[in-house]
Design a protein around this motif. Structure first.
Motif, PDB file in Angstrom:
ATOM      1  N   GLN A   5       0.757  -1.116   0.045  1.00  0.00           N
ATOM      2  CA  GLN A   5       0.130  -0.099  -0.081  1.00  0.00           C
ATOM      3  C   GLN A   5       0.852   1.157  -0.192  1.00  0.00           C
ATOM      4  O   GLN A   5       1.941   1.171   0.821  1.00  0.00           O
ATOM      5  N   PRO A  13      -9.320   3.048  -5.162  1.00  0.00           N
ATOM      6  CA  PRO A  13      -9.268   1.513  -4.894  1.00  0.00           C
ATOM      7  C   PRO A  13     -10.329   0.950  -6.152  1.00  0.00           C
ATOM      8  O   PRO A  13     -11.309   1.609  -6.655  1.00  0.00           O
ATOM      9  N   CYS A  14      -9.803  -0.014  -6.882  1.00  0.00           N
ATOM     10  CA  CYS A  14     -10.516  -0.819  -7.831  1.00  0.00           C
ATOM     11  C   CYS A  14     -10.582  -0.181  -8.822  1.00  0.00           C
ATOM     12  O   CYS A  14     -11.692  -0.466  -9.980  1.00  0.00           O
ATOM     13  N   ARG A 159      -5.944  -3.518  -2.310  1.00  0.00           N
ATOM     14  CA  ARG A 159      -7.134  -2.584  -2.389  1.00  0.00           C
ATOM     15  C   ARG A 159      -7.136  -1.550  -3.202  1.00  0.00           C
ATOM     16  O   ARG A 159      -7.936  -0.909  -3.800  1.00  0.00           O
ATOM     17  N   ASP A 160      -5.791  -1.070  -3.733  1.00  0.00           N
ATOM     18  CA  ASP A 160      -5.508   0.207  -3.892  1.00  0.00           C
ATOM     19  C   ASP A 160      -5.261   0.066  -5.638  1.00  0.00           C
ATOM     20  O   ASP A 160      -4.880   0.992  -6.195  1.00  0.00           O
TER      21      ASP A 160
END
Length: 212
Positions: A5, A13-14, A159-160
Motif C-alpha cells: 500500500q 480503489p479498484c 485494495r488500491d
C-alpha cells in the motif's frame, strides 16, 4: 505499513492500475531497483534463449529487467504504457533499449517476433476477459522456438489497484490452448518480504513448425 500500500492523495480503489504506477513511479523505482535480476529469475535463467536473441519486456516498469537483458547481450524492446515509469527508466538505465508505449492485451504497437517475452508481475492485472486476448497476441509475437516467461503473484490482492490472483494452472491451460508448451513451473516466496504473498514462475515455448 503494508508494503503493498502507498499512502497519499488520489488513491482510487479498484479503479484500474496504470494510474497507480504513474502516481508512485519514483517510490516504486526505489523498491524495484533494489532487487537483482539474477536472484529474481534464478529458477528460469536456464530456460532463457541465448543472447543476442530478440527480447521484449512487457510491462517493463522502471527498466530493471530490460536493462539486465540488454547488458547480457539481448536486443531488447521495453514495453511500458505509463509515461512516468518510462521517464524514471530513461534516467536510471543508459542501456540501449527500444521503448514502446503500449500495453496488454492488444499490444498494437509491438511489431515483429521475439525469441523471449518476459511478463514480470503483469499478468495479474488482466481480467478474465482480457487474458485470452493477451495470450493469443503473445503467441503471435513469439518466434518459433521462442520462450514466454510469466511470473504470477498469489495472495490477497491489494485494495488500491486492480489485481487478480490468477492460478498457475489456468495460465498453463490458456498457453496450451494457444499452441505453447510448458517447459518449467516453480513457486517461491516474495523477495520484498510481504506477508501472504508468493509467486509462480512459468516458462512456455512456441514449438518449431515441424515439431508442433
Amino acid at each position: 505499513m503494508d508494503t503493498d500500500q502507498m499512502n497519499g492523495a488520489g488513491a482510487q480503489p479498484c479503479s484500474g492500475v496504470q494510474w497507480y504506477y504513474a502516481q508512485y513511479a519514483e517510490a516504486l523505482a526505489h523498491r524495484y531497483e533494489g532487487l537483482s535480476f539474477d536472484v529474481l529469475y534464478e529458477e528460469v535463467l536456464p530456460w532463457l534463449p541465448t543472447a543476442p536473441a530478440r527480447a521484449a519486456d512487457i510491462g517493463a516498469g522502471t527498466g530493471r529487467d530490460a536493462a539486465a537483458l540488454a547488458r547480457a547481450g539481448y536486443r531488447v524492446t521495453a514495453v511500458e504504457p505509463v509515461r512516468e515509469m518510462r521517464e524514471v527508466a530513461s534516467r536510471l538505465h543508459p542501456e540501449e533499449l527500444v521503448w514502446l508505449a503500449d500495453a496488454l492485451p492488444e499490444l498494437n504497437a509491438v511489431r515483429g517476433t521475439f525469441d523471449l517475452l518476459l511478463l514480470s508481475a503483469v499478468w495479474m492485472h488482466l481480467d478474465p476477459d482480457e487474458r485470452p486476448v493477451a495470450m493469443a497476441r503473445l503467441s503471435e509475437l513469439l518466434a518459433e522456438g521462442g520462450r514466454l516467461v510469466v511470473t504470477l503473484r498469489h495472495g490477497r490482492p491489494p485494495r488500491d489497484r486492480r489485481m487478480f490472483d490468477v492460478p498457475a494452472e489456468e495460465t498453463a491451460a490458456l498457453a496450451a490452448a494457444h499452441g505453447l508448451r510448458p517447459l518449467h513451473a516453480s513457486t517461491g516466496g516474495d523477495h520484498l518480504g510481504r506477508d501472504g504473498v508468493h509467486w509462480s514462475r512459468l516458462v512456455f515455448e512456441k514449438p518449431q513448425a515441424d515439431t508442433a
